[in-house]
Structure formats: structure tokens, C-alpha cells
Design a protein around this motif. Sequence first.
Motif, mmCIF file in Angstrom:
data_model
loop_
_atom_site.group_PDB
_atom_site.id
_atom_site.type_symbol
_atom_site.label_atom_id
_atom_site.label_comp_id
_atom_site.label_asym_id
_atom_site.label_seq_id
_atom_site.Cartn_x
_atom_site.Cartn_y
_atom_site.Cartn_z
ATOM 1 N N PRO A 372 -65.750 -11.139 11.651
ATOM 2 C CA PRO A 372 -66.253 -10.721 10.431
ATOM 3 C C PRO A 372 -66.804 -9.171 10.765
ATOM 4 O O PRO A 372 -67.626 -9.161 11.600
ATOM 5 C CB PRO A 372 -67.428 -11.868 9.824
ATOM 6 N N TRP A 373 -66.123 -8.239 9.977
ATOM 7 C CA TRP A 373 -66.767 -6.758 10.349
ATOM 8 C C TRP A 373 -66.755 -6.503 11.929
ATOM 9 O O TRP A 373 -67.599 -5.726 12.191
ATOM 10 C CB TRP A 373 -68.015 -6.652 9.844
ATOM 11 N N SER A 374 -65.822 -6.913 12.583
ATOM 12 C CA SER A 374 -65.752 -6.958 13.976
ATOM 13 C C SER A 374 -66.913 -7.265 14.810
ATOM 14 O O SER A 374 -66.930 -6.757 16.138
ATOM 15 C CB SER A 374 -65.324 -5.259 14.134
ATOM 16 N N SER A 375 -67.829 -7.850 14.243
ATOM 17 C CA SER A 375 -69.180 -8.242 15.122
ATOM 18 C C SER A 375 -69.594 -6.965 15.806
ATOM 19 O O SER A 375 -70.001 -6.759 16.867
ATOM 20 C CB SER A 375 -68.644 -9.383 16.125
ATOM 21 N N ASN A 376 -69.640 -5.826 14.984
ATOM 22 C CA ASN A 376 -69.884 -4.680 15.776
ATOM 23 C C ASN A 376 -71.332 -4.341 15.308
ATOM 24 O O ASN A 376 -72.290 -5.157 14.948
ATOM 25 C CB ASN A 376 -68.868 -3.548 15.314
#
Length: 790
Positions: A372-376
Motif C-alpha cells: 500500500p502506497w509503496s510502503s514509502n
Amino acid sequence: MSEQKRNKLSLWYHQPAKKWTQALPLGNGRIGAMVFGGIEKERIGLNEDTLWSGYPVDTIDPMAGDYIRKAADLVKEGKPLEAQWLLEDHVVGTWGQSYMPLGDIELSFDHHGEIKNYRRVLDLQTAITTVEYTCHDVDYKRECFVSAPDDGVVLRLTASKDSQINFCLSMQSQLKSVITASENTLMMEGECPGQAAPNYVEIENPIIYSEEPEKKGIHFYGMVKLTHRGGFITRDGELLRLTGANEATIYFTVKTSFHGFDKHPYLEGKETRIPCEEAMKVLSSKTYDMLCASHLEDYQTYFNRVEFDLHTELEVDLPTDLRLRRFARGEKDNGLYPLLFQFGRYLLIASSRPNTQAANLQGIWNEELRAPWSSNYTVNINTEMNYWPAFTCNLGELNEPLLQLVKDISKKGKETARVYYNARGFTAHHNIDLWRITTPVGPRGNRSSAKWGFWPMGAAWLCLQVYEQFKFTGDLRYAKEEAMPLLKEASLFCLDILSPNKEGYLIACPSTSPENEYFVDGKECGVALTSAMTMTIIQNLFHNSIELCEVLGEEVELNELLKETLPKLYPNRIGSRGHLLEWNDDLEGTDPHHRHISHLYGLHPANEFTYDKAPEFMEACKVTLQERGDDGTGWSLGWKVNQWARLRDGDHALKLVKRQLQPVEDEEVNYKDHGGTYDNLFDAHPPFQIDGNFGVTAGIAEMLLQSHEGYLHLLPALPMDWNEGIVKGLVGRGNVIVDLKWQEGVLLETSMTSKSDGLIQVKYQDRIIKYQARAGETIRFNCKLHEITK
């Protein structure tokens, strides 16, 4: 520590985890592990903090600055929708890379039939998970931890009878990899994709591996080694089979080719195999007991600094998942609050250590290629929230990875500031990744993407945490060599993006209030002339920079310029309903209960609004929070706990903590009102985001101690339900460690230990005192703030 007290600080369950949000997290800042506690099959999900997709890429668009200036003109002409479309068509349009899962260690057991006495535990006091059960009259036990001093995962298996430990050991990974086996070791060599599109981007090939050297991603080499007492090992292809052992120990470590945000991980990457082999040799040369002793000494140095107890009779034999459900039905369980608080501290220790990467959206734990949301790093609230507990909860050293991230973007964000805004200094927009992307992300041409993609205030907000380190530590060397250069450059950027409005005030235009929108002729619009959050971030940054200039006696020219500019900034305003305006006018928001409360930045985490400085804005913040409501995503609930604590309303703050403790099953994205807590106490956005854990921990600390107004405010937001309790080891600005004890809602005693000399102010209820502190000296006061001399 007694067994009952240890149980108060444990998560435990009567069954194995069936899904990832039930597994128990372990970590040493670099390596993360999720322990499922299975009976027939144990799964340990693995992560490494530099295992990301991608490589350094220039995402600068040389034409973006022209379009931003055109958008500013359109907004000033009263055409915000046209400005938004221009930004979405020509400015946003890149995306960052994604945090990757490393793989799994799997153990398969022949444990069929009746299982008795099953118990799965994460002890926060030791950072060790245990799994215990009885099968065929044999008691089995597994103990696992991730060591920071020895940099690896350690798992011990024991049984109550000899020759009863039998299992198959294997590894697997979703990443492109090859697994091989030797006599007692499994090796996994692999690579991350060169490109991984975010989960919100619909694309035919979201995961791309390339054979072209310049497009290859990070490589990694991991090792699992099996040692045993009794029995024997046989090799079967890519797995190891242990038969008839009395005891077994499994070791894991990993190395990646990541060599810095500006180095290509393949062409300029670090060696992986030989360093991993050398690390494994050292790790596996030590016994479990030796490794455990060094792990405990290291971990408890951090964890044991703070104690929080509400003196409640706790049902220690009730599993955590059942406690959550009973609590949701309205049954009182004050023991959950200290558990949730300490779990947040535990997670920060496990996910952020000096010389590791900063904790991302999921800390260091992720099982998906397209998380989710690139785990960024989402820096319009979430990354900053991760570090709110660092100083107040006595974990200041763990702020170092975030500081390093800010230093990195101060380099990478210079070109973004110059090209996009014709500005000095540095900037970052709302997403940052391992490669320190600072340009606006979002699918180009996607309508409504500007409301989150176009937001150049990330660096300025992050500099608040840089400044807070000085406020808490008083470290003048740090202020001079690290904080001042960063705040100066961020201030220069903000100075250069200001322009006058029709009233003559300076504004940052165009502007957004992260992820929120208002109506323009019946249409949704996220771009405005300016926003309260943007202007308050700039105001607060200037105030903090001025203070550093004056404390250090440096940057005289900058100091004078900031002082001259401050009164010209567009001020916060109160709307027709007594609420704080979110944008430049009293505009109608599209979602009155929106999860972001960005315009309250001045209340928290900043200190622009206080009862001493701006009581009318405190009341406006209260009205705004009431209108926003008490529902929201998990992290939104955590932020609201802090906001209500700053308003000195402990009962309302506790209401939000209770709301956050509601059990959640859903793992699909929900932006509205389903926030809460998963069975393993991970915060549920949903899905899992770790910022909510850190936010509520910081909020609980804020209910007990505040210091943002220039004095130590004791029990400023104590709820009625917390009638009796004790907290030890919280830290106030000014480098003071504070212990508090209260009964019947009234302070009984406080002790304060200052780490440096200085004048300290203390407030309790309507009393304020001052005293001269000496480094290392502890002073005790009673409820009237009279010193206790005996």
C-alpha cells in the motif's frame, strides 16, 4: 521483573497467526521479522530496510517550473481549477520506488493430532517471541529475536524430551532469486526489480526486471544456518531436514548491494556474498545464550527507560485479541493503554536504529511486492508522525535515521527547488523513497492528483523534527553543525517561493492542504491561492530558524531577513463558524470529516497556537476538531489524540485512544472511518500503517507531559478514567527526565533529573515555579510544587 508485570507488557494468543496482521513483529532497525507461530508450519516473514525497487533516476522535468508559475497566475486570476489541471497535466507525473519483502523462512513439522496448551507471546520487555504447545505428550518451545549488536535473526527450538525435534527448513521469496543448500546452510541470492509501480497505478507490467546493467535493481545475499544438539541433518534439494535432535538453533542474516541514495546498486553496489558469509560466521559462532544476553543488554537500554502503569488489576490470562474485542464491547481495561503506549516505543526501537534507514509507512515490515502506497516515506504527515515519540518517550538516539534522510534530501532537493521553483535551498514533495525522490509524484493527467502530489512543504515540515532535537537535547554542536544548515536552506526555499497577494501579504502560491478539496462552482478542487498549513509551516520554520540564529550568534543576515518577513506572512484566520480556515478564504470543503487536519499544524506538532500566545486560535482549533469528528483512519486518530491533548482535554483525547483500540478485520484501503487496531496491535488505516502506532504513543505522552510552551506542564490532559498511575522516564524540552505519580486524579509527587545546567520552569494546574537545574541532579516536588527535601 515479576511474571505478572512481564505479562502486562506482553501480547499473547491461544492460536497461531492466520494472516500477516496477526503475526508478531521483531526487528533490529535493519532486519525485520514477522513470526506466525504455526504448529505444522512456522513462517517467519523477512525484511531488510534497504531492499527497495529501483535505482537512482533523474526525475526532474525542466519545463515544470514554467507550468507552476502559470498555475500561480491562474489561481491569482481566480481560476484555481484551471491551475489544478495544468499542474496535473504537466507537473505531477513520476512516482517513487517501493519497499520490497525479502522472503520467508519456513519450518515444517510433523505435529498432527491434538495440540494442547498453545501459547504465542511477544514480550515487550525482552523483544523475544515464544511459541509453546504440547503434542503427543511432548512440550515444544520456540524462541526468536532479532539482535542489533549481532545483526541477525536467532531462533531456538527445544523440547521436553530428547530426540523429539524434527522439521524441514526452507526459504522462499517473491523476488527474483536462487536458493541453494549446503550441509547445514541455505543461501538465497537475488535482486529487486528495477521498477515497481505503486499499487494505485494501473499498468500492464507493474514489476520489471531488466538484463541491462544500468536498469538492474538492488541485489541481496541471505543465509540461514542450522545448528543442533543430537540428531542429524540431511539435504533434500533446496531444503534441510533435521531429524531426532534435542535442540536446534537457526541463524539468519543478509546483506544488500545498496551503497547510498546516489549510487547505482548494480554498477556501483556493495559486495553481498562475502560480507554475508563473514557476518554469518561471527553470528553462528555464538551460542543462543550469548546472543540473547547481548540482545537483552542492548534492547533494554532503550526500552527500560520509561515505565507507565495505571495501577489496574489486569486479567493477565486473557489473550490480546480477546481483550480488544471485550474492550470494544465497552468492558473496561485500563491495562490496554500502557500496553499500546509501550508497543509504540517497542516498534520504534525495532524499526529505527542509528545507521539504518528511517522507519517507512510500515516501519520495516512488509509482505507485498506492491505494498500500500509503496510502503514509502509519505511526508505530508506520516513519516513525521513516526518520530513524534522519539524524544518525549526517551528514545532520542532513534531520531538519527530521520535526520540522515533530511540530510539526503537537502542534497537531492536542491535541483528540484531550482528547476521547479527558481528557488534557493531545498524542497521535497509528499513522497520520498530510498533514492530520495523529491519531485511531485502522481499519475500525469490524473484528475485530483494535485491535491496530494503537488505539495512542496515536505522539507520544511521535516525540519521541525530537526529543530526539536536541539530543543530536547540543548546540544549546541548539533545546532551549529547539523540543524542550522538544514533550517537555513529550508528557510531560503520558503523565502523564495513567497509572493504578495492583493492585500499585500506574502503567500506561497499555488498551494494545497494535503489531500483535501473544496468546491469551486460545484466542482472539487484541491489547489488554492494558499493554505493554512503551508503558511503555518513557513511561519514556524522561520521562528525556529530565528531562534537557532540567535542562540548560536550566527547567520545575522538570514536572521534579520526572517524577522523582517515574518509579519508580512499571510496570517491564519477564523471563519464564520468560529473554525480555523483551511484555505485562504472561507471555502466549503468537500468532506467535512476529512482524515487530514493539516490546518491545525500550528496546534500540533508545532507550537504556533498556545493558550498563552493565541487563545482565540486554540478555541478555533477546538471548533475545527469538533466539526471534523472523532472517526478517521488509524493515523488520523493518532494525530487527533495529540491535538486534543494540546487543548488540555484529556477525556476527549482518551476517547480517540479508545477509538483507535477498536479491533479491525478489514485490510482493504479505507479512507473514511474504519481506523483502529489489528490483532497484533498494528495500526489499521486500514490497511496497516505504522504511523498510527507512533502517533498514539506520542499522544499518550502528550497527555501526561507537555513542554512546547517553554515550561514543563505536568499532567496537562489527564483523563478522569486514569484516576491513579505512575509514569517514569518521559523527557521534556530542556533535556529533563520527568517522573510523575498521581492518585484520585491529583499529582502526588514528581521528580526531575536534568541532563544539563539551566533554568527550568514547571507548571501544574495554576502553579508555576522556576528552579536552577544542575546536570545529573534530581529534584522532587509535591502537588503544590514545593521541593521535597527528604
